[in-house]
Design an enzyme around this catalytic site. Structure first.
Site, PDB file in Angstrom:
ATOM      1  N   HIS A  50     -71.411  60.995  23.438  1.00 53.14           N
ATOM      2  CA  HIS A  50     -70.497  59.594  23.152  1.00 53.14           C
ATOM      3  C   HIS A  50     -70.955  59.318  21.935  1.00 53.14           C
ATOM      4  O   HIS A  50     -70.327  58.248  21.634  1.00 53.14           O
ATOM      5  CB  HIS A  50     -71.006  58.777  24.434  1.00 53.14           C
ATOM      6  CG  HIS A  50     -70.695  59.412  25.488  1.00 53.14           C
ATOM      7  ND1 HIS A  50     -70.405  58.219  26.554  1.00 53.14           N
ATOM      8  CD2 HIS A  50     -70.511  60.252  26.191  1.00 53.14           C
ATOM      9  CE1 HIS A  50     -70.158  58.752  27.787  1.00 53.14           C
ATOM     10  NE2 HIS A  50     -70.485  60.076  27.695  1.00 53.14           N
TER      11      HIS A  50
ATOM     12  N   GLU B 111     -64.159  61.588  34.910  1.00 51.49           N
ATOM     13  CA  GLU B 111     -65.656  61.078  35.142  1.00 51.49           C
ATOM     14  C   GLU B 111     -66.015  60.087  34.114  1.00 51.49           C
ATOM     15  O   GLU B 111     -66.957  59.387  34.626  1.00 51.49           O
ATOM     16  CB  GLU B 111     -66.459  62.466  34.991  1.00 51.49           C
ATOM     17  CG  GLU B 111     -67.942  62.645  35.454  1.00 51.49           C
ATOM     18  CD  GLU B 111     -68.805  61.834  34.523  1.00 51.49           C
ATOM     19  OE1 GLU B 111     -70.103  61.438  34.816  1.00 51.49           O
ATOM     20  OE2 GLU B 111     -68.669  61.737  33.212  1.00 51.49           O
ATOM     21  N   GLU B 112     -65.373  60.140  32.978  1.00 50.88           N
ATOM     22  CA  GLU B 112     -65.771  59.270  31.869  1.00 50.88           C
ATOM     23  C   GLU B 112     -64.869  58.090  31.934  1.00 50.88           C
ATOM     24  O   GLU B 112     -65.263  57.071  31.235  1.00 50.88           O
ATOM     25  CB  GLU B 112     -65.478  59.954  30.630  1.00 50.88           C
ATOM     26  CG  GLU B 112     -66.117  61.220  30.156  1.00 50.88           C
ATOM     27  CD  GLU B 112     -67.569  60.835  29.987  1.00 50.88           C
ATOM     28  OE1 GLU B 112     -68.265  59.690  30.274  1.00 50.88           O
ATOM     29  OE2 GLU B 112     -68.414  61.637  29.374  1.00 50.88           O
TER      30      GLU B 112
ATOM     31  N   HIS C 250     -66.570  68.013  34.502  1.00 51.92           N
ATOM     32  CA  HIS C 250     -65.321  67.276  34.097  1.00 51.92           C
ATOM     33  C   HIS C 250     -64.903  67.654  32.851  1.00 51.92           C
ATOM     34  O   HIS C 250     -65.627  68.090  31.921  1.00 51.92           O
ATOM     35  CB  HIS C 250     -65.769  65.948  33.963  1.00 51.92           C
ATOM     36  CG  HIS C 250     -66.928  65.271  32.972  1.00 51.92           C
ATOM     37  ND1 HIS C 250     -66.279  65.072  31.764  1.00 51.92           N
ATOM     38  CD2 HIS C 250     -67.883  65.243  33.258  1.00 51.92           C
ATOM     39  CE1 HIS C 250     -67.632  64.603  31.158  1.00 51.92           C
ATOM     40  NE2 HIS C 250     -68.678  64.953  31.848  1.00 51.92           N
TER      41      HIS C 250
ATOM     42  N   GLU D 154     -74.069  68.262  33.636  1.00 50.02           N
ATOM     43  CA  GLU D 154     -74.150  67.090  32.669  1.00 50.02           C
ATOM     44  C   GLU D 154     -75.148  67.491  31.730  1.00 50.02           C
ATOM     45  O   GLU D 154     -76.198  68.421  32.232  1.00 50.02           O
ATOM     46  CB  GLU D 154     -74.448  65.564  33.630  1.00 50.02           C
ATOM     47  CG  GLU D 154     -73.356  65.238  34.451  1.00 50.02           C
ATOM     48  CD  GLU D 154     -72.363  64.666  33.270  1.00 50.02           C
ATOM     49  OE1 GLU D 154     -72.514  64.546  31.983  1.00 50.02           O
ATOM     50  OE2 GLU D 154     -71.138  64.607  33.847  1.00 50.02           O
TER      51      GLU D 154
ATOM     52  N   ASP E 113     -62.762  65.581  30.965  1.00 47.66           N
ATOM     53  CA  ASP E 113     -62.444  64.673  30.178  1.00 47.66           C
ATOM     54  C   ASP E 113     -63.412  64.305  29.344  1.00 47.66           C
ATOM     55  O   ASP E 113     -64.519  64.715  29.475  1.00 47.66           O
ATOM     56  CB  ASP E 113     -61.811  63.457  30.903  1.00 47.66           C
ATOM     57  CG  ASP E 113     -62.985  63.080  31.976  1.00 47.66           C
ATOM     58  OD1 ASP E 113     -63.564  63.831  32.639  1.00 47.66           O
ATOM     59  OD2 ASP E 113     -63.377  62.040  32.076  1.00 47.66           O
TER      60      ASP E 113
ATOM     61  N   ASP F 216     -70.773  67.107  26.270  1.00 49.48           N
ATOM     62  CA  ASP F 216     -70.588  66.338  27.542  1.00 49.48           C
ATOM     63  C   ASP F 216     -69.097  66.353  27.645  1.00 49.48           C
ATOM     64  O   ASP F 216     -68.279  65.694  27.484  1.00 49.48           O
ATOM     65  CB  ASP F 216     -70.942  64.909  27.294  1.00 49.48           C
ATOM     66  CG  ASP F 216     -70.918  64.034  28.577  1.00 49.48           C
ATOM     67  OD1 ASP F 216     -70.731  64.533  29.582  1.00 49.48           O
ATOM     68  OD2 ASP F 216     -70.866  62.959  28.504  1.00 49.48           O
TER      69      ASP F 216
HETATM   70 ZN   LIG Z   1     -70.374  64.200  31.468  1.00 49.78          ZN
END
Ligand SMILES: [Zn+2]
Length: 376
Positions: free
Chosen positions: A349, A133-134, A66, A162, A68, A99
């Protein structure tokens, strides 16, 4: 030596593609894949960008990823601007470094290097890249997979990029994920004066023994692949404006269950219902299942990946299913094996998300090695 993977990671980090926006990240990848002779199918829905790319025939590996990222969070806590990639002491800082813009760059450069060396490899290399995805996950991998199903696509091996490594690159790969089920429970009592409790029913008192049992409830023992199913109460409140002399009429309780493949959503819901009945609680409840569990028992692909990790890092990876859900849950039924492997997850994150620059190169080498082992 790692200029290519580092530069591509930086280029992607510099685009503030907060989920579900892509803002041109996928254009960069598509351009490079087209130069390699990939077929490209853009599959966009609403504000989500996706593409499916493939080159070759036969045995198929799919790289799933992903573009995003999650928002930057508390900007004043960042040491460097989150969307300006910055190198400091051997680390590359920026939102998405691990990520998973770093992994995407490693996949793409590994594929470029492999095809330059082996343009006539026998097999098919493919990419499924999304930009949601997020966020909700509604218009990304899930939608593309429904189209791939209609096209009767078959995937032998799916590699999800991931960030699965825990303390050092290569120490952990994932061959499945737990499911996630959320409950929104309202417990009803009778509102009244705290000094006249015999005229009221306090829903907080009525639910206390239930909550004790809920928080320690054992639903299964787990197995070789999964930890036991676990319950976490995430929020409790009564909308009581007068805390000195009023008993509330209602209590709201939210809880989430991370469940393994030994138990179904229905079994869990029935068990909780029995528990509520046991304590004679008046209630209403609504459930949302965010993800079902999945598992790919270790087989050919898992062994190849483990060997490649060992060759590049001298580490034998643990095979686990812990952590949150991933887009692997949407694809696993289309693939013979779905395995996740990527960078360190210790800063995902968070503010100051970063990647060790050497890990980027190592990851690229591992992905490259996987292609060699699969197709040569
Ligand atoms: Zn991810």
């Amino acid at each position: 030596m790692y200029t290519n993977v580092l530069n591509l990671t930086r280029e992607l980090i510099n685009i503030p593609s907060i989920s579900p926006k892509d803002l041109g990240c996928q254009d960069i990848l598509i351009k490079r894949l087209q130069l390699l002779g990939f077929n490209i199918k853009r599959i966009n829905f609403k504000d989500t960008n996706n593409f499916w790319a493939w080159r070759g025939y036969g045995k198929t590996i799919m790289f799933l990823g992903h573009t995003d990222v999650v928002p930057e969070g508390n900007i004043s806590a960042w040491k460097t601007p989150p969307f300006t990639s910055t190198i400091c002491d051997g680390f590359l800082y920026g939102r998405g470094a691990v990520d998973m813009k770093g992994s995407i760059a490693a996949m793409l450069v590994a594929v470029e290097n492999f095809i330059k060396k082996n343009p006539n490899y026998i097999g098919r290399i493919s990419f499924l890249i999304t930009s949601d995805e997020e966020s909700t996950g509604k218009y990304g991998t899930k939608k593309v997979v429904s189209i791939l199903e209609k096209m009767e696509e078959k995937i032998n091996y799916c590699l999800v990029g991931e960030p699965t490594s825990e303390n050092i690159l290569g120490d952990c790969i994932k061959n499945g994920r737990r499911g996630s089920l959320s409950a929104d429970l309202t417990i009803y009592g009778i509102q009244g004066h705290v000094a006249y409790p015999h005229f009221a029913t306090n829903p907080i008192h009525a639910s206390s023994p239930f909550l004790v049992e809920l928080s320690t409830l054992s639903l299964d023992e787990g197995n070789d692949f999964f930890e036991p199913t676990s319950i976490q109460i995430s929020k409790i409140y009564s909308d009581n404006k007068c805390t000195i002399n009023m008993i509330p009429g209602e209590l709201k309780i939210f809880f989430n269950i991370r469940f393994n493949s030994l138990i179904t959503e229905k079994m869990i819901i029935n068990r909780i219902k029995q528990l509520l009945q046991k304590y004679l609680i008046k209630y209403s409840i609504s459930w949302v299942c965010h993800a079902k569990p999945f598992i790919s028992p270790p087989s050919t692909f898992c062994n190849i990946l483990s060997d490649c990790i060992y060759n590049c890092t001298n580490i034998i990876p643990n095979i686990k299913t812990n952590g949150g859900t991933s887009d692997g849950r949407f694809i696993f039924h289309l693939a013979n094996e779905t395995i996740e492997f990527g960078l360190l997850n210790s800063t995902i994150h968070q503010v100051n998300e970063c990647v060790n620059i050497n890990d980027l190169l190592k990851l690229q080498n591992i992905y490259f090695d996987v292609l060699n082992k699969l197709f040569l």
